[in-house]
Design an enzyme around this catalytic site. Structure first.
Site, PDB file in Angstrom:
ATOM      1  N   LYS A   1      49.471  39.858  31.568  1.00  0.00           N
ATOM      2  CA  LYS A   1      48.073  40.300  31.445  1.00  0.00           C
ATOM      3  C   LYS A   1      47.370  39.641  30.270  1.00  0.00           C
ATOM      4  O   LYS A   1      46.177  39.369  30.332  1.00  0.00           O
ATOM      5  CB  LYS A   1      48.017  41.828  31.314  1.00  0.00           C
ATOM      6  CG  LYS A   1      48.193  42.557  32.637  1.00  0.00           C
ATOM      7  CD  LYS A   1      47.868  44.032  32.510  1.00  0.00           C
ATOM      8  CE  LYS A   1      48.142  44.778  33.790  1.00  0.00           C
ATOM      9  NZ  LYS A   1      48.097  46.243  33.610  1.00  0.00           N
TER      10      LYS A   1
ATOM     11  N   LYS B   1      44.908  44.306  42.125  1.00  0.00           N
ATOM     12  CA  LYS B   1      43.492  44.626  41.996  1.00  0.00           C
ATOM     13  C   LYS B   1      42.769  43.494  41.286  1.00  0.00           C
ATOM     14  O   LYS B   1      41.638  43.164  41.607  1.00  0.00           O
ATOM     15  CB  LYS B   1      43.322  45.919  41.208  1.00  0.00           C
ATOM     16  CG  LYS B   1      43.780  47.128  41.995  1.00  0.00           C
ATOM     17  CD  LYS B   1      43.821  48.380  41.145  1.00  0.00           C
ATOM     18  CE  LYS B   1      44.312  49.561  41.963  1.00  0.00           C
ATOM     19  NZ  LYS B   1      44.738  50.684  41.145  1.00  0.00           N
TER      20      LYS B   1
ATOM     21  N   LYS C   1      51.838  38.592  43.709  1.00  0.00           N
ATOM     22  CA  LYS C   1      51.749  39.919  44.324  1.00  0.00           C
ATOM     23  C   LYS C   1      50.284  40.300  44.537  1.00  0.00           C
ATOM     24  O   LYS C   1      49.400  39.855  43.788  1.00  0.00           O
ATOM     25  CB  LYS C   1      52.496  40.962  43.486  1.00  0.00           C
ATOM     26  CG  LYS C   1      51.802  41.319  42.234  1.00  0.00           C
ATOM     27  CD  LYS C   1      52.377  42.557  41.567  1.00  0.00           C
ATOM     28  CE  LYS C   1      51.415  42.848  40.433  1.00  0.00           C
ATOM     29  NZ  LYS C   1      51.593  43.845  39.546  1.00  0.00           N
TER      30      LYS C   1
HETATM   31  P1  AMP Z   1      48.315  49.982  39.836  1.00  0.00           P
HETATM   32  O1  AMP Z   1      47.294  49.710  40.872  1.00  0.00           O
HETATM   33  O2  AMP Z   1      48.720  48.760  39.064  1.00  0.00           O
HETATM   34  O3  AMP Z   1      47.984  51.162  38.963  1.00  0.00           O
HETATM   35  O4  AMP Z   1      49.640  50.408  40.628  1.00  0.00           O
HETATM   36  C1  AMP Z   1      49.829  51.665  41.255  1.00  0.00           C
HETATM   37  C2  AMP Z   1      51.144  51.682  42.007  1.00  0.00           C
HETATM   38  O5  AMP Z   1      51.130  50.710  43.061  1.00  0.00           O
HETATM   39  C3  AMP Z   1      52.353  51.333  41.128  1.00  0.00           C
HETATM   40  O6  AMP Z   1      53.460  52.133  41.508  1.00  0.00           O
HETATM   41  C4  AMP Z   1      52.596  49.884  41.439  1.00  0.00           C
HETATM   42  O7  AMP Z   1      53.937  49.506  41.229  1.00  0.00           O
HETATM   43  C5  AMP Z   1      52.243  49.826  42.921  1.00  0.00           C
HETATM   44  N1  AMP Z   1      51.811  48.469  43.305  1.00  0.00           N
HETATM   45  C6  AMP Z   1      50.787  47.746  42.769  1.00  0.00           C
HETATM   46  N2  AMP Z   1      50.694  46.531  43.362  1.00  0.00           N
HETATM   47  C7  AMP Z   1      51.663  46.496  44.305  1.00  0.00           C
HETATM   48  C8  AMP Z   1      52.075  45.510  45.276  1.00  0.00           C
HETATM   49  N3  AMP Z   1      51.460  44.334  45.384  1.00  0.00           N
HETATM   50  N4  AMP Z   1      53.105  45.822  46.090  1.00  0.00           N
HETATM   51  C9  AMP Z   1      53.741  47.011  46.006  1.00  0.00           C
HETATM   52  N5  AMP Z   1      53.417  47.978  45.110  1.00  0.00           N
HETATM   53  C10 AMP Z   1      52.390  47.736  44.273  1.00  0.00           C
END
Ligand code: AMP
Ligand code: TRP
Length: 331
Positions: A116, A200, A197
């Site tokens: 990041k 957002k 991956k």
């Molecule tokens: P975040 O949007 O970063 O707050 O992530 C929320 C949840 O979604 C966390 O448990 C992340 O590990 C999961 N997550 C985020 N991006 C991915 C992805 N590309 N594939 C699978 N899980 C994800």
């Protein structure tokens, strides 16, 4: 809702945009499937979202939008606790204590921080301390299990290390949690760039948002990057784009990806089926989400109820930690 023998499950998600397919398949779907067998707490981590500066109007919209999307996806506030992190000040309070318990070296080794920091102009100290606040989130609820996507593995391992260190120094205080990572869907890749991956922050033609209309999902799958090998095998290294489509279809249907690979010989058919399966999953969530957003007062009420229930648990664990380190007199 809860019985003593149900495991306490805690997870968090940042309100930095809507939900995307990776969030749904890697995390949210797993939370929802377990609601009846667990004592689940889901936190919208709006303090974590402050680690990168954002427009306040956008922050306000994102918080409520995410609450609506989560409820629409099945995070039923009658069967779990759903709340906003900033509404429970114990998170920031234990966060500081965990920052004092984490070393500069171990925080420097966090791969998410290293990634990041490359993407932002202003590297806030909050971005560096982020995993210590995440550890506080988890430890405040005597959590047994933390269901997350693969990218959070290292953060949850750090949380375990911090809990063990604290318990060794100050006496048994925290439950040491374990991460739970879904066998498929834990790492959904970007459709346009399948070696990254889905995230957002990438937000391009390779991210499927749960707010995307049907036509847009179809278009994104149609344009998904594959390769020129012209054969469908499940090989994440050799055919990352195809493997990602198989993983997505597998997470939607429950059929193992290698079995799915045998039923396709053309990329086009695989893309079409993938789009159809995702639309079937996502479109009802989009509709429900829109209707929930019609009544923001009700969403506020749900989140307030959740915060009160969360605070009841968190305040006791915080007092335990404060007593053990000597900043609160034993009552
Ligand atoms: P975040 O949007 O970063 O707050 O992530 C929320 C949840 O979604 C966390 O448990 C992340 O590990 C999961 N997550 C985020 N991006 C991915 C992805 N590309 N594939 C699978 N899980 C994800
Ligand atoms: N860091 C997590 C993410 O980006 C969000 C998060 C914050 C979290 N606190 C948490 C996840 C506690 C699980 C448990 O996805």
């Amino acid at each position: 809702m809860t019985t003593a023998k149900h495991p306490r499950v805690f997870s968090g998600i940042q309100p930095t945009g809507g939900l995307h397919l990776g969030n749904l398949l890697g995390a949210v779907k797993g939370w929802v499937s377990q609601l009846d067998h667990t004592d689940t707490i889901i936190c919208i981590v709006d303090l974590h979202a402050l680690t990168v500066a954002r427009d306040p109007t956008e922050t306000r919209l994102n918080r409520l939008g995410l609450a609506a999307a989560l409820i629409a996806a099945g995070v039923d506030p009658d069967r779990c606790i759903l709340f906003m992190q900033s509404a429970v000040p114990e998170h920031a309070q234990l966060g500081w204590i965990m920052q004092c318990n984490a070393s500069f070296g171990e925080l420097s080794r966090m791969t998410q921080f290293k990634e990041k920091r490359e993407r932002v102009d202003f590297i806030s100290s909050g971005l560096f301390l982020y995993p210590a606040l995440q550890a506080a989130d988890i430890l405040l609820y005597d959590t047994d299990e933390v269901p997350v996507g693969d990218d959070q593995r290292q953060h949850v391992e750090l949380c375990r290390d911090l809990a063990i260190r604290f318990n060794n120094r100050y006496g048994r205080t925290f439950v040491v949690p374990r991460h739970v990572i879904a066998p498929v869907g834990a790492r959904v890749m970007d459709l346009a760039n399948p070696t990254n991956k889905m995230s957002k922050s990438l937000d391009g033609p390779g991210t499927i948002w749960l707010s995307d209309p049907v036509a847009s999902i179809e278009k994104k799958f149609k344009r998904a990057v594959t390769d020129s090998l012209d054969s469908v095998t499940y090989d994440r290294e050799g055919q990352p784009g195809v493997a990602n489509l198989l993983d997505i279809l597998s997470a939607c249907t429950g059929t193992p990806p290698a079995d799915l690979a045998r039923s396709y010989d053309q990329y086009g058919a695989l893309k079409l089926d993938c789009a159809a399966a995702v639309i079937e999953l996502v479109e009802p969530i989009r509709q429900r989400s829109l209707s929930l957003l019609q009544d923001p007062a009700e969403l506020d009420r749900i989140l307030n109820t959740g915060a009160n229930r969360a605070k009841e648990i968190a305040s006791k664990v915080l007092a335990r930690a404060q007593t053990h380190i000597g900043i609160l007199e034993r009552s």
